[in-house]
Design a protein around this motif. Structure first.
Motif, PDB file in Angstrom:
ATOM      1  N   CYS A  78     -10.255  11.814   1.366  1.00 54.85           N
ATOM      2  CA  CYS A  78      -9.075  12.009   1.457  1.00 54.85           C
ATOM      3  C   CYS A  78      -8.226  11.189   2.305  1.00 54.85           C
ATOM      4  N   ASP A  79      -8.812  10.532   3.188  1.00 56.62           N
ATOM      5  CA  ASP A  79      -8.252   9.691   4.275  1.00 56.62           C
ATOM      6  C   ASP A  79      -8.125   8.371   3.855  1.00 56.62           C
ATOM      7  N   ILE A  80      -8.543   7.932   2.745  1.00 53.05           N
ATOM      8  CA  ILE A  80      -8.402   6.580   2.135  1.00 53.05           C
ATOM      9  C   ILE A  80      -7.254   6.309   1.193  1.00 53.05           C
ATOM     10  N   GLU A  81      -6.510   5.353   1.472  1.00 51.93           N
ATOM     11  CA  GLU A  81      -5.483   5.141   0.618  1.00 51.93           C
ATOM     12  C   GLU A  81      -5.812   4.666  -0.741  1.00 51.93           C
ATOM     13  N   ILE A  82      -4.844   4.894  -1.786  1.00 54.69           N
ATOM     14  CA  ILE A  82      -4.974   4.500  -3.066  1.00 54.69           C
ATOM     15  C   ILE A  82      -3.705   3.814  -3.207  1.00 54.69           C
ATOM     16  N   PRO A  83      -3.455   2.426  -3.123  1.00 56.11           N
ATOM     17  CA  PRO A  83      -2.494   1.524  -3.423  1.00 56.11           C
ATOM     18  C   PRO A  83      -1.664   2.018  -4.653  1.00 56.11           C
ATOM     19  N   HIS A  84      -0.450   2.080  -4.626  1.00 58.18           N
ATOM     20  CA  HIS A  84       0.227   2.491  -6.027  1.00 58.18           C
ATOM     21  C   HIS A  84       1.681   1.892  -5.870  1.00 58.18           C
ATOM     22  N   ALA A  85       2.267   1.633  -6.836  1.00 54.38           N
ATOM     23  CA  ALA A  85       3.505   0.855  -6.979  1.00 54.38           C
ATOM     24  C   ALA A  85       4.614   1.696  -6.175  1.00 54.38           C
ATOM     25  N   GLU A  86       4.371   3.159  -6.264  1.00 51.17           N
ATOM     26  CA  GLU A  86       5.497   3.915  -5.553  1.00 51.17           C
ATOM     27  C   GLU A  86       5.138   4.117  -4.093  1.00 51.17           C
ATOM     28  N   GLY A  87       4.385   3.473  -3.622  1.00 55.12           N
ATOM     29  CA  GLY A  87       3.819   3.583  -2.174  1.00 55.12           C
ATOM     30  C   GLY A  87       2.417   4.322  -2.068  1.00 55.12           C
ATOM     31  N   PRO A  88       1.955   4.271  -0.780  1.00 52.87           N
ATOM     32  CA  PRO A  88       0.542   4.431  -0.666  1.00 52.87           C
ATOM     33  C   PRO A  88       0.568   6.071  -1.124  1.00 52.87           C
ATOM     34  N   VAL A  89      -0.707   6.442  -1.932  1.00 58.42           N
ATOM     35  CA  VAL A  89      -1.065   7.689  -2.161  1.00 58.42           C
ATOM     36  C   VAL A  89      -2.280   7.799  -1.474  1.00 58.42           C
ATOM     37  N   PHE A  90      -2.781   9.329  -1.228  1.00 59.36           N
ATOM     38  CA  PHE A  90      -4.087   9.821  -0.687  1.00 59.36           C
ATOM     39  C   PHE A  90      -4.516  10.954  -1.543  1.00 59.36           C
ATOM     40  N   PRO A  91      -5.760  11.324  -1.929  1.00 59.33           N
ATOM     41  CA  PRO A  91      -6.066  12.006  -2.727  1.00 59.33           C
ATOM     42  C   PRO A  91      -6.108  13.346  -1.893  1.00 59.33           C
ATOM     43  N   VAL A  92      -5.531  14.351  -2.709  1.00 57.07           N
ATOM     44  CA  VAL A  92      -5.226  15.641  -1.960  1.00 57.07           C
ATOM     45  C   VAL A  92      -6.361  16.790  -2.280  1.00 57.07           C
ATOM     46  N   ASN A  93      -7.211  16.534  -3.239  1.00 60.75           N
ATOM     47  CA  ASN A  93      -8.106  17.337  -3.663  1.00 60.75           C
ATOM     48  C   ASN A  93      -9.437  16.870  -4.191  1.00 60.75           C
TER      49      ASN A  93
END
Length: 175
Positions: A78-93
Motif C-alpha cells: 500500500c506504500d508503493i506509488e501508482i503513477p497516474h495522470a491525476e497525481g500519485p495514487v496509493f492502493p488503499v485496500n
C-alpha cells in the motif's frame, strides 16, 4: 503544523526504508508436526501474510525447531506509488493491490499502466525477504530447502524472490 487529515504519502518509494523498519521476534517454538518434510531433511517455511511474515525451521521429523515473526507483510504494498495522470495514487485496500499487480486497475473509468508499480512491488518484496532471511536463518547452507508461501495472487510478484537463496523451492505454496 501538520493537518491530521492530511494523507499525503512520500512521492517515491525507498527500499532502504524497509530494512531498518522490519522488526523480527523469535517465536515460541511449537512442537506440532508439519507435513511436506522428508525424513532427514531440514526445511524452512516462509509464509507471508498481510502484516507478518513467519519463518519456521522444521526438522526431518516434521518438528518445528526454530521460528521467527517479522513485522512485514503484503499490506506494505500500500506504500508503493501508482503513477497516474491525476497525481500519485496509493492502493488503499487488498482489491486495489491485486488489480495493480495484475495490471487490471482502472481509475476514473480508465485503465492504468501499473507496470512501474509491479516493478517496485517485486523489488520491495525481494529486498524485504532477503533482509528477513539474512536476519533469521542467514545463508542457511545447512538447510535442505526453503519454501515460500503466500496468497496465490502474489505468486507472480514473488518470482524474483526464489533467487534469494539457491535452495528456495521454485514452487511458491498457496497460503
Amino acid at each position: 503544523m501538520t493537518d491530521p487529515g492530511d494523507t499525503k504519502r512520500p512521492e517515491q518509494h525507498h527500499f532502504n526504508v524497509v530494512r531498518g523498519k522490519i522488526n523480527i521476534f523469535p517465536d515460541a517454538v511449537s512442537r506440532n508436526m508439519l507435513e511436506g518434510v522428508d525424513h532427514d531433511e531440514t526445511v524452512v517455511f516462509v509464509s507471508i501474510g498481510p502484516g507478518e511474515t513467519h519463518i519456521t525451521m522444521v526438522n526431518g521429523d516434521g518438528m518445528s525447531i526454530d521460528g521467527w515473526t517479522a513485522v512485514f507483510g503484503w499490506s506494505s504494498l500500500c506504500d508503493i506509488e501508482i503513477p497516474h495522470a491525476e497525481g500519485p495514487v496509493f492502493p488503499v485496500n487488498k482489491s486495489m493491490i491485486i488489480k495493480s499487480l495484475r495490471s487490471t486497475l482502472r481509475l476514473y473509468g480508465q485503465k492504468v499502466d501499473t507496470d512501474p508499480y509491479v516493478r517496485s512491488a517485486k523489488g520491495h518484496l525481494k529486498s524485504a525477504l532477503s533482509y528477513i532471511l539474512d536476519k533469521t536463518i542467514g545463508d542457511a547452507k545447512e538447510v535442505d530447502r526453503i519454501v515460500i508461501a503466500a496468497p496465490d495472487w502474489m505468486h507472480p510478484t514473488l518470482g524474483d524472490c526464489i533467487r534469494i537463496r539457491p535452495h528456495i523451492d521454485p514452487d511458491i505454496q498457496e497460503l
